[in-house]
Design an enzyme around this catalytic site. Structure first.
Site, PDB file in Angstrom:
ATOM      1  CG  ASN A 107      -1.843  -1.211   1.202  1.00 28.09           C
ATOM      2  OD1 ASN A 107      -1.997  -1.881   0.185  1.00 28.09           O
ATOM      3  ND2 ASN A 107      -2.426  -1.512   2.355  1.00 28.09           N
ATOM      4  CG  ASP A 109      -2.886   3.194   2.459  1.00 22.44           C
ATOM      5  OD1 ASP A 109      -3.728   2.313   2.183  1.00 22.44           O
ATOM      6  OD2 ASP A 109      -2.022   3.069   3.352  1.00 22.44           O
ATOM      7  CG  HIS A 124       4.007  -1.706  -4.579  1.00 21.32           C
ATOM      8  ND1 HIS A 124       2.830  -2.427  -4.592  1.00 21.32           N
ATOM      9  CD2 HIS A 124       4.970  -2.587  -4.945  1.00 21.32           C
ATOM     10  CE1 HIS A 124       3.083  -3.677  -4.981  1.00 21.32           C
ATOM     11  NE2 HIS A 124       4.366  -3.798  -5.199  1.00 21.32           N
ATOM     12  CB  CYS A 132      13.027  15.484  -9.367  1.00 18.75           C
ATOM     13  SG  CYS A 132      13.479  15.853 -11.064  1.00 18.75           S
ATOM     14  CB  THR A 193      -2.376  -8.864  -0.861  1.00 17.86           C
ATOM     15  OG1 THR A 193      -1.815  -8.730  -2.168  1.00 17.86           O
ATOM     16  CG2 THR A 193      -1.811 -10.094  -0.167  1.00 17.86           C
TER      17      THR A 193
HETATM   18  N1  APR Z   1     -10.379  -7.398   4.435  1.00 13.55           N
HETATM   19  C1  APR Z   1      -9.575  -8.357   3.893  1.00 13.55           C
HETATM   20  N2  APR Z   1      -9.404  -8.517   2.539  1.00 13.55           N
HETATM   21  C2  APR Z   1     -10.076  -7.663   1.742  1.00 13.55           C
HETATM   22  C3  APR Z   1     -10.960  -6.661   2.237  1.00 13.55           C
HETATM   23  C4  APR Z   1     -11.094  -6.545   3.667  1.00 13.55           C
HETATM   24  N3  APR Z   1     -11.872  -5.628   4.214  1.00 13.55           N
HETATM   25  N4  APR Z   1     -11.497  -5.976   1.167  1.00 13.55           N
HETATM   26  C5  APR Z   1     -10.960  -6.551   0.044  1.00 13.55           C
HETATM   27  N5  APR Z   1     -10.120  -7.568   0.390  1.00 13.55           N
HETATM   28  C6  APR Z   1      -9.290  -8.403  -0.475  1.00 13.55           C
HETATM   29  C7  APR Z   1      -9.882  -8.653  -1.861  1.00 13.55           C
HETATM   30  O1  APR Z   1     -10.677  -9.796  -1.836  1.00 13.55           O
HETATM   31  C8  APR Z   1      -8.626  -8.830  -2.719  1.00 13.55           C
HETATM   32  O2  APR Z   1      -8.232 -10.212  -2.749  1.00 13.55           O
HETATM   33  O3  APR Z   1      -8.108  -7.677  -0.701  1.00 13.55           O
HETATM   34  C9  APR Z   1      -7.546  -8.039  -1.971  1.00 13.55           C
HETATM   35  C10 APR Z   1      -7.123  -6.742  -2.675  1.00 13.55           C
HETATM   36  O4  APR Z   1      -6.462  -7.121  -3.856  1.00 13.55           O
HETATM   37  P1  APR Z   1      -6.011  -6.009  -4.924  1.00 13.55           P
HETATM   38  O5  APR Z   1      -7.113  -5.057  -5.140  1.00 13.55           O
HETATM   39  O6  APR Z   1      -5.462  -6.760  -6.077  1.00 13.55           O
HETATM   40  O7  APR Z   1      -4.866  -5.207  -4.148  1.00 13.55           O
HETATM   41  P2  APR Z   1      -3.346  -5.643  -3.878  1.00 13.55           P
HETATM   42  O8  APR Z   1      -3.215  -7.130  -3.731  1.00 13.55           O
HETATM   43  O9  APR Z   1      -2.852  -4.810  -2.794  1.00 13.55           O
HETATM   44  O10 APR Z   1      -2.653  -5.193  -5.265  1.00 13.55           O
HETATM   45  C11 APR Z   1      -1.260  -5.326  -5.362  1.00 13.55           C
HETATM   46  O11 APR Z   1      -1.261  -4.112  -7.424  1.00 13.55           O
HETATM   47  O12 APR Z   1      -2.323  -2.476  -8.510  1.00 13.55           O
HETATM   48  C12 APR Z   1      -1.135  -2.801  -7.925  1.00 13.55           C
HETATM   49  O13 APR Z   1       0.500  -1.442  -6.910  1.00 13.55           O
HETATM   50  C13 APR Z   1      -0.817  -1.888  -6.777  1.00 13.55           C
HETATM   51  O14 APR Z   1      -0.008  -2.463  -4.570  1.00 13.55           O
HETATM   52  C14 APR Z   1      -0.941  -2.801  -5.566  1.00 13.55           C
HETATM   53  C15 APR Z   1      -0.675  -4.164  -6.140  1.00 13.55           C
END
Ligand code: APR
Length: 249
Positions: A107, A109, A124, A132, A193
């Site tokens: 994340n 954020d 990330h 820059c 994730t």
């Molecule tokens: N609690 C637990 N899991 C959750 C919740 C919650 N409240 N809400 C959503 N999820 C799960 C979803 O089911 C999904 O499997 O979190 C996961 C989020 O997955 P992504 O949206 O793919 O995010 P992430 O895995 O962090 O993406 C990895 O991809 O886009 C790039 O750089 C960006 O860091 C990011 C990377």
């Protein structure tokens, strides 16, 4: 009727009470309950509405730097408008109670740090930081006129968010520390994730291959689920505080 608290196996609880070396990898799901959109959740995920290749790649920035700058400015404002949730705070408490704890996050954020997490590896980058694009100089302030992308005061290059875009390599120091932590931990948590973005997605497997106990906390199954020793399907903002309560309550 409130949902029945999840049963955490006594083996897992006693393992964690023993003060093992623990690593937690987090993704966008951990911040979902703070009101931030994930990336790949159907419909609600950012990538359902925006094309990552149009907004989160060096080519996109080359093509239309203003579009990319404005999109990250919009996300930066969105992050400023939210607060950490109980999942973030539970990870702070786990860090405070364990002798060896490393938090690896995908994340950008900054909510883990905002919640009080100390030993954080940002794979990330961080959307609150700006640098820059040419000389890498970081800056806390920039002229945000609406016409063009602000420029670097050192070399006049374009400023950009200090996040890793698709096709870019991860910050070497953060990645090396993350790989070392994953390969030497006793327990590896994968939290919120989808486990589809490399190299972050390979860390849990590296830990598994070194004999670590792998625990997945996620709202839905992922490619890691079949390999995990413990799987808790649900919201991290509910499950993590329950886990802390089960271990030290
Ligand atoms: N609690 C637990 N899991 C959750 C919740 C919650 N409240 N809400 C959503 N999820 C799960 C979803 O089911 C999904 O499997 O979190 C996961 C989020 O997955 P992504 O949206 O793919 O995010 P992430 O895995 O962090 O993406 C990895 O991809 O886009 C790039 O750089 C960006 O860091 C990011 C990377």
């Amino acid at each position: 009727m409130p949902a029945r608290p999840v049963e955490f196996s006594p083996e897992l609880i006693s393992l964690l009470r023993g003060g093992p070396k623990v690593v937690a990898l987090t993704g966008a799901g951990v911040s979902q309950e703070s009101g931030l959109r994930t990336f790949r959740d159907a419909q609600t995920g950012l990538w359902a509405q925006y094309k990552p290749t149009e907004l989160a790649s060096p080519e996109a920035f080359q093509r239309d730097p203003k579009l990319v700058w404005d999109w990250y400015a919009w996300r930066r404002e969105a992050v400023k408008g939210v607060r950490p949730n109980p999942g973030h705070y539970a990870l702070v408490e786990i860090e405070q109670r364990l002798p060896h704890f490393t938090l690896i996050t995908q994340n950008v954020d900054n909510l883990h740090r905002f919640a009080g997490s100390q030993n954080v590896l940002e794979l990330h980058g961080n959307i609150q930081r700006v640098r820059c694009a040419d000389c890498y100089t970081f800056t806390e302030t920039w002229d945000d006129d609406t016409e063009s992308v602000p420029r670097c005061r050192v070399c006049n290059g374009l400023l950009r968010p200090d996040v890793v875009w698709f096709g870019e390599s991860l910050p070497r120091d953060q990645l090396e520390a993350a790989v070392t932590a994953a390969r030497s931990c006793d327990v590896f948590f994968s939290i919120g994730t989808s486990g589809v973005v490399q190299p972050a997605a390979s860390l849990a497997f590296a830990a598994h291959n070194r004999g670590a106990v792998v625990v997945e906390i996620n709202a839905e199954p992922t490619p890691l689920t079949p390999k995990a020793d413990y799987v808790f399907e649900g919201k991290s903002g509910e499950l993590l505080p329950e886990l802390v309560e089960a271990i030290w309550g």
